[in-house]
Design an enzyme around this catalytic site. Sequence first.
Site, PDB file in Angstrom:
ATOM      1  N   LYS A  13      -4.865  -1.767 -12.332  1.00 28.59           N
ATOM      2  CA  LYS A  13      -6.263  -2.195 -12.459  1.00 28.59           C
ATOM      3  C   LYS A  13      -6.616  -2.583 -13.889  1.00 28.59           C
ATOM      4  O   LYS A  13      -7.271  -3.592 -14.115  1.00 28.59           O
ATOM      5  CB  LYS A  13      -7.206  -1.085 -11.988  1.00 28.59           C
ATOM      6  N   ARG A  88     -16.901   5.202  -8.586  1.00 29.36           N
ATOM      7  CA  ARG A  88     -15.749   6.021  -8.204  1.00 29.36           C
ATOM      8  C   ARG A  88     -15.944   6.685  -6.845  1.00 29.36           C
ATOM      9  O   ARG A  88     -15.003   7.206  -6.260  1.00 29.36           O
ATOM     10  CB  ARG A  88     -15.507   7.088  -9.282  1.00 29.36           C
ATOM     11  N   ARG A 127       7.461   6.326 -15.930  1.00 31.39           N
ATOM     12  CA  ARG A 127       7.033   5.977 -17.288  1.00 31.39           C
ATOM     13  C   ARG A 127       7.564   6.973 -18.300  1.00 31.39           C
ATOM     14  O   ARG A 127       7.601   8.171 -18.052  1.00 31.39           O
ATOM     15  CB  ARG A 127       5.504   5.955 -17.383  1.00 31.39           C
ATOM     16  N   ARG A 161       4.893  12.253 -19.648  1.00 29.68           N
ATOM     17  CA  ARG A 161       3.644  13.008 -19.764  1.00 29.68           C
ATOM     18  C   ARG A 161       3.464  13.892 -18.527  1.00 29.68           C
ATOM     19  O   ARG A 161       3.896  13.539 -17.435  1.00 29.68           O
ATOM     20  CB  ARG A 161       2.445  12.057 -19.867  1.00 29.68           C
ATOM     21  N   ARG A 172      -3.267  13.027  -7.670  1.00 30.20           N
ATOM     22  CA  ARG A 172      -4.226  11.994  -8.064  1.00 30.20           C
ATOM     23  C   ARG A 172      -4.473  11.019  -6.914  1.00 30.20           C
ATOM     24  O   ARG A 172      -5.602  10.544  -6.713  1.00 30.20           O
ATOM     25  CB  ARG A 172      -3.709  11.238  -9.295  1.00 30.20           C
TER      26      ARG A 172
END
Length: 216
Positions: A13, A88, A127, A161, A172
């Site tokens: 996004k 949201r 990542r 992370r 999430r």
Amino acid sequence: MRIVLVGPPGAGKGTQAAYLAKNLSIPHISTGDLFRANISQGTELGLRAKSYMDAGQLVPDEVTIGMAQDRMEQPDATGGFLLDGFPRNVAQAEALDEMLKDAGMKIDAVLDLEVPEDEVVKRIAGRRICRNDSAHVFHVEYNAPKKAGVCDTCGGELYQRDDDSEDTVRKRLEVYHTQTEPIIEYYQSQGLVTTISALGTVTEVTQRAMAALPSE
């Protein structure tokens, strides 16, 4: 043109919002930027948000809505804007509609970036960030460093992370499905939603998004 960009974590996004906003010459308004700006400037809303965040609590809708309204009333947003991360949930979407209605405006389009859940997990969990400079980002599959665990740019250690672990990503996604996904149905009832595949290159996704927008 007033656009809402929706999609799960890892759908790209932020990247798409930046490209679309530039192509359309409208400001990109992201929730993250709103929070950072208000907190760094010490605004009343920023101080309220920080108090909740410091206590490990969710920032109430009314604070987020207030920040968004202030930003949308800035001169550079009079001709339109692209919202990323706001609304949201359905309550925020309803508040946004009321806000715009009072100003004689409305949302013109909602772009729903669609990506399979397994792909989201692969994108985020793969990542790796450089400990020396967080701007140096790699991916174990899509942008692998020449030497595993070592930053190509500065030789720093690459790490994952905590937020990028597979378990965290799936949590999430659960939050997204529960809280944010219902706004798609909300906007579908208004005939505003176009679902776009977020697979492929950044340019390909941007082209799909631009083609989906109504002609002004």
